[in-house]
Design an enzyme around this catalytic site. Structure first.
Site, PDB file in Angstrom:
ATOM      1  N   CYS A  57      27.374 -30.620 -45.169  1.00 40.07           N
ATOM      2  CA  CYS A  57      28.072 -29.545 -44.458  1.00 40.07           C
ATOM      3  C   CYS A  57      28.604 -30.006 -43.105  1.00 40.07           C
ATOM      4  CB  CYS A  57      27.133 -28.355 -44.231  1.00 40.07           C
ATOM      5  SG  CYS A  57      26.254 -27.770 -45.685  1.00 40.07           S
ATOM      6  N   ASP A  89      19.682 -26.459 -45.474  1.00 42.95           N
ATOM      7  CA  ASP A  89      18.977 -25.540 -46.365  1.00 42.95           C
ATOM      8  C   ASP A  89      18.886 -26.101 -47.780  1.00 42.95           C
ATOM      9  OD1 ASP A  89      19.312 -24.110 -44.074  1.00 42.95           O
ATOM     10  OD2 ASP A  89      19.996 -22.277 -45.045  1.00 42.95           O
ATOM     11  N   ASP A 131      24.527 -23.337 -42.849  1.00 47.00           N
ATOM     12  CA  ASP A 131      24.308 -21.885 -42.791  1.00 47.00           C
ATOM     13  C   ASP A 131      23.929 -21.341 -41.416  1.00 47.00           C
ATOM     14  OD1 ASP A 131      24.626 -22.293 -45.477  1.00 47.00           O
ATOM     15  OD2 ASP A 131      22.798 -21.270 -46.087  1.00 47.00           O
ATOM     16  N   GLU A 452      14.175 -19.440 -47.410  1.00 52.31           N
ATOM     17  CA  GLU A 452      14.951 -19.012 -48.572  1.00 52.31           C
ATOM     18  C   GLU A 452      14.248 -19.443 -49.854  1.00 52.31           C
ATOM     19  OE1 GLU A 452      18.838 -20.649 -48.068  1.00 52.31           O
ATOM     20  OE2 GLU A 452      19.376 -19.245 -46.485  1.00 52.31           O
ATOM     21  N   SER A 478      18.701 -17.602 -50.547  1.00 55.90           N
ATOM     22  CA  SER A 478      19.946 -18.330 -50.347  1.00 55.90           C
ATOM     23  C   SER A 478      21.113 -17.446 -50.743  1.00 55.90           C
ATOM     24  CB  SER A 478      19.949 -19.593 -51.220  1.00 55.90           C
ATOM     25  OG  SER A 478      21.242 -20.133 -51.324  1.00 55.90           O
TER      26      SER A 478
END
Length: 562
Positions: A57, A89, A131, A452, A478
């Site tokens: 990411c 994540d 995130d 999550e 998630s």
């Protein structure tokens, strides 16, 4: 404009550092980094670059930071780049490390605040991907209230497996399919090798893309920012525009609290629920709103969702990913349809200096496409999120209802204290159709960190139980999770919330259209169990996780630490 004639407000903080004879030591240190006497008289712009090698990411963000710096310099400002943390994540999911994810949101916000405030920066640009990066950046911007712009690193492209588009959601669900013998180890290995073909945040409308969408709708990023893929050459041009935009905001003295109004937050919620966005948007939007002293509650989400049609056919509950939507005009396509139906506040102001409506109308969109449905022929008449209350969740719980708006689930509770035990039971085939899985002591304090549970939800779906097993937790999910999954149950088990009182075999009723979550027990029985409840020992007594557990609020209040 010559630097000597710039309005004083453009240097509203940096002047404290460098103006006057007594600031000679500061000027000397700045010149050690290559600044000139002329540079010192220009506005100082902080660029928080969340580039990192720990996640796809963020691995590419350096090039956007460099382009943003070019934009600032071209508009006669001085950029100062600094870094902060991220936690992946997707990589940490299902491990003890996942407990740090939500904690990282607070650290990101705090670190950006401290550097920008401490170094007396006049403006702020944040460039982020994973995130928790995005709400963390927005919380810092809201606190600081200096002219600010957010830029998203963009989504990853889908991979290809056996002629079909795939993404990380497919890999998590394949783990469940492998456990039941429905997928071979060879296919699982082949899938993992192609599902993530390069840089960018997760492809579907998971948490990263839900939050990038929300920030664009809030008016804090440039039009198109949310949906342009990470590898698209347009991203570099956007980054330069971000630098120039920040300088214009400084000149016009436009600040985040001028843009982050209650109407802006209602717009963000409307778009998120119309698209079936992540349940995490509830936590994060409430947390950002608190930073600007706007009262945003669970009831706002439920009220808006009840009055907003569900119109996006996007993963995890649909077919398409963010790069598909980008081909047809991106988030502007969604907003056009909602604006035309009178469902958005079109006069909300944005960082472009134009209203939301003006921004949207300036974007060319393609109406004849498969991703976004018409308002009068939606996928469902109400939005993709719902707030539940009842004797299990008196302070509320959140469910992504995309595709399940009219379902009622009733069944025996399968009770697990924390996630690993539940995952192992699912993998052993011990959870059956009709069961209602309860995972507790995973809330903000209990986890701590409210990890999550994509590993669990994906395992359920991968075993073919996604429509027949409901899951209830004081943790969270998630954005890639889908199915009848209830999270953010409040109060959480660690503080003695009713979820802590459930026992194996209790009959739980999840009534989505009725917006209720109850256990079939009398008030007297719950009171008796409460009297005998004892808290479990904390998982961590030192370090960042222990500090977080002591400070963090309820999920119903955004799980903030102040």
């Amino acid at each position: 404009m010559a630097t000597t004639t710039r309005p004083a407000h453009m240097r509203h903080r940096s002047s404290e550092l460098v103006d006057g004879p007594n600031r000679a030591p500061s000027r000397a240190m700045l010149m050690a980094m290559g600044l000139t006497q002329d540079d010192i008289k220009k506005p100082f712009v902080a660029i928080a670059n969340l580039a990192s090698d720990v996640t796809p990411c963020n691995v590419h963000l350096d090039r956007f930071a460099q382009a943003a710096k070019e934009g600032v310099r071209a508009a006669d400002g001085v950029p100062f780049e600094f870094g902060t943390i991220t936690v992946s994540d997707g990589i940490s999911m299902g491990t003890e490390g996942m407990k740090t994810s939500l904690v990282s949101r607070e650290v990101i916000a705090d670190s950006i605040e401290l550097v920008t405030f401490g170094e007396r920066m006049d403006g702020l640009i944040t460039i982020a991907g994973c995130d928790k990066n995005m709400p963390g950046c927005m919380m810092a911007m809201a606190r600081l209230n200096v002219p600010s712009v957010f830029m998203y690193g963009g989504a990853i492209m889908p991979g290809q497996f056996k002629g079909k588009d795939v993404n990380i959601q497919d890999v998590f669900e394949a783990v469940g399919a492998y456990a039941t013998g429905d997928m071979s180890l060879e296919d699982l290995t082949a899938l993992e090798c192609v599902a993530c073909p390069g840089e960018g945040s997760c492809a579907g409308l998971f948490t990263a893309n839900t939050m990038s969408t929300s920030i664009e709708v809030l008016g804090m990023s440039l039009p198109g920012d949310a949906s342009i893929p990470a590898i698209d050459p347009r991203k570099l041009g956007e980054a330069r525009d971000v630098g120039r935009t920040l300088m214009r905001l400084l000149e016009e003295d436009v600040r985040p609290r001028d843009i982050l109004t209650k109407q802006a937050f209602e717009n963000a919620i409307t778009v998120a629920v119309s698209m079936g966005g992540s349940t995490n948007s509830v936590l994060h939007l409430i947390a950002i709103a608190r930073e600007v002293d706007i009262e945003l509650t669970l009831d706002d989400f439920d009220r808006i969702s009840r009055n907003t049609p569900y119109i996006a056919d996007m993963k995890p509950a649909g077919k398409y990913v963010m790069s598909d939507l980008s081909r047809y005009g991106g988030i502007a396509l969604v907003m056009k349809r909602l604006l035309n139906a009178g469902l958005l506040h079109g006069d909300a102001m944005t960082i472009t200096g134009k209203t939301l409506r003006e921004n949207v109308e300036a974007v060319e969109t393609i109406e004849d496409q498969p991703v976004i449905y018409q308002i009068d022929a939606p996928r469902a008449p109400t939005g993709g999120l719902a707030i539940l209350r009842g004797n299990i969740a008196p302070d509320g719980a959140v469910i992504k209802v995309a595709g399940h708006q009219e379902r009622v689930f009733e069944g025996p509770a399968r009770v697990f204290d924390q996630e690993p035990a539940a995952f192992q039971a699912i993998q052993r085939g011990e959870v059956k159709a009709g069961d209602i899985v309860v995972i507790r002591y995973e809330g903000p304090k209990g986890g701590p960190g409210m990890q999550e549970m994509l590993s669990v939800t994906a395992a359920i779906v991968g075993q073919g139980l996604g429509e027949d097993v409901a899951l209830i937790t004081d943790g969270r999910f998630s954005g890639a999770s889908h199915g009848p999954m209830v999270g953010h149950v409040a109060p959480e088990a660690a503080v003695g919330g009713p979820i802590a009182l459930l026992q194996e075999g209790d009959i739980v009723i999840l009534d989505i259209p009725g917006r209720t979550l109850n256990v079939n027990l009398s008030e007297e029985e719950l009171t008796d169990r409460q009297a005998n409840w004892q808290p479990i020992p904390p998982n961590y007594t030192t370090g960042a996780l222990a500090k977080y557990a002591k400070l963090v609020s309820s999920a119903s209040q955004g799980a903030v630490t102040h």
